[in-house]
Scaffold this motif. Structure first.
Motif: not given
Length: 295
Positions: A146-155, A214-220
């Motif tokens: 699993x990956x975070x639903x919200x990620x930091x830019x550059x992660x 599917x699996x997703x994350x967002x860099x807001x």
């Protein structure tokens, strides 16, 4: 249906299983592995670990669960060489939880604790219960990381997907193929170098079947700034001229700071966080709002 979510942290999986994909109806042994250094980290330093565990069937979670902090030997876990706690669900899910082998179990439910006289608890990063989904029987693929639903830019994120049988596996990122191969497992690592949504899709193909997941994350991005529409204060506003249109508005601030990002999720976006459904922030306050249409 929809829900407004305020996110400051993201949930990271702290439970894995062997087999990595558990299918509904599986009647073999399952090993549950709990990493105390993930999630809320409430079990870091614990010298004993018990699984408070139940199952989901007939749409109801936490069935067949024991007494909280009962300390029964059946639920006591052992520490492995990596420092994680393991539980053997044996000889099968049905026998372990005491249900008929015709029961359609769809989830395993967990909270971890340090025993009858302890005070530590292992939960998700947001303090919630932990659920392991059982997939439908038959050929399927699933992401086992699993990956975070919200990620930091550059992660940097790494995704692993597995199939229930050897097949051709393709991994796509935002619709573009990034890796392929034959077998039962595929892994891909990438850096989230830009803001926006990252949607990973695994496609497994045999001679006769195709499965996908599917699996997703967002860099807001920073929320758009815009004043609330006239008459919108706080709550849900249905458009009298368009029954498919609604405006949502919420105040999102503590005594010290406003939320950085507010998202709405619902059945209209498959309960998935995405930048397209990030609420706008009012120019002069910590009110966040969004207008949805086509509902």
């Amino acid at each position: 249906a929809f829900a407004v979510l305020l996110f400051s942290t993201a949930v990271v999986a702290q439970v894995t299983t062997q087999p990595a994909i558990i299918q509904q109806g599986y009647d073999g042994e399952v090993t549950v592995i709990f990493n105390p250094n993930e999630g809320n980290k409430g079990m870091v330093g614990a010298t004993a670990c018990y699984a408070h565990t139940g199952i989901t069937y007939n749409g109801k979670q936490w069935q067949q669960a024991p007494t909280w902090r009962g300390g029964e030997a059946k639920y006591k876990m052992t520490k492995n060489a990596a420092g994680n706690w393991e539980l053997k669900i044996t000889p099968s899910i049905f026998a372990y939880y005491g249900v008929s082998d015709t029961t359609q179990v769809t989830q395993l439910c967990f909270v971890f604790n340090d025993g009858p006289n302890g005070n530590k608890e292992g939960k998700t990063a947001s303090g919630g219960d932990i659920f392991v989904d059982l997939v439908e029987a038959g050929f399927t693929v699933a992401f086992t990381s699993e990956i975070p639903e919200i990620s930091e830019k550059g992660a940097q994120v790494s995704v692993t997907a597995m199939a229930t049988e050897a097949c051709q596996l393709r991994l796509l990122l935002n619709g573009e193929e990034v890796k392929s191969g034959n077998g039962k497992e595929i892994t891909y690592t990438t850096t989230l170098s830009a803001e926006g949504d990252y949607v990973f899709e695994c496609i497994g193909t045999t001679e006769t079947e195709t499965a996908r997941e599917t699996l997703s994350t967002c860099v807001p991005k920073a929320p758009q700034r815009a004043n609330r529409p006239a008459g919108v204060l706080n709550g849900i506003y249905y458009d009298p001229a368009d029954e498919t249109k609604v405006t949502l508005c919420t105040y999102a601030a503590s005594k010290t700071a406003a939320a950085k990002h507010v998202f709405v999720v619902g059945d209209f976006n498959d309960w998935t966080i995405s930048d397209a459904y990030q609420l706008k922030q009012a120019n002069d306050s910590a009110y966040f709002w969004i207008t949805l249409d086509g509902l």
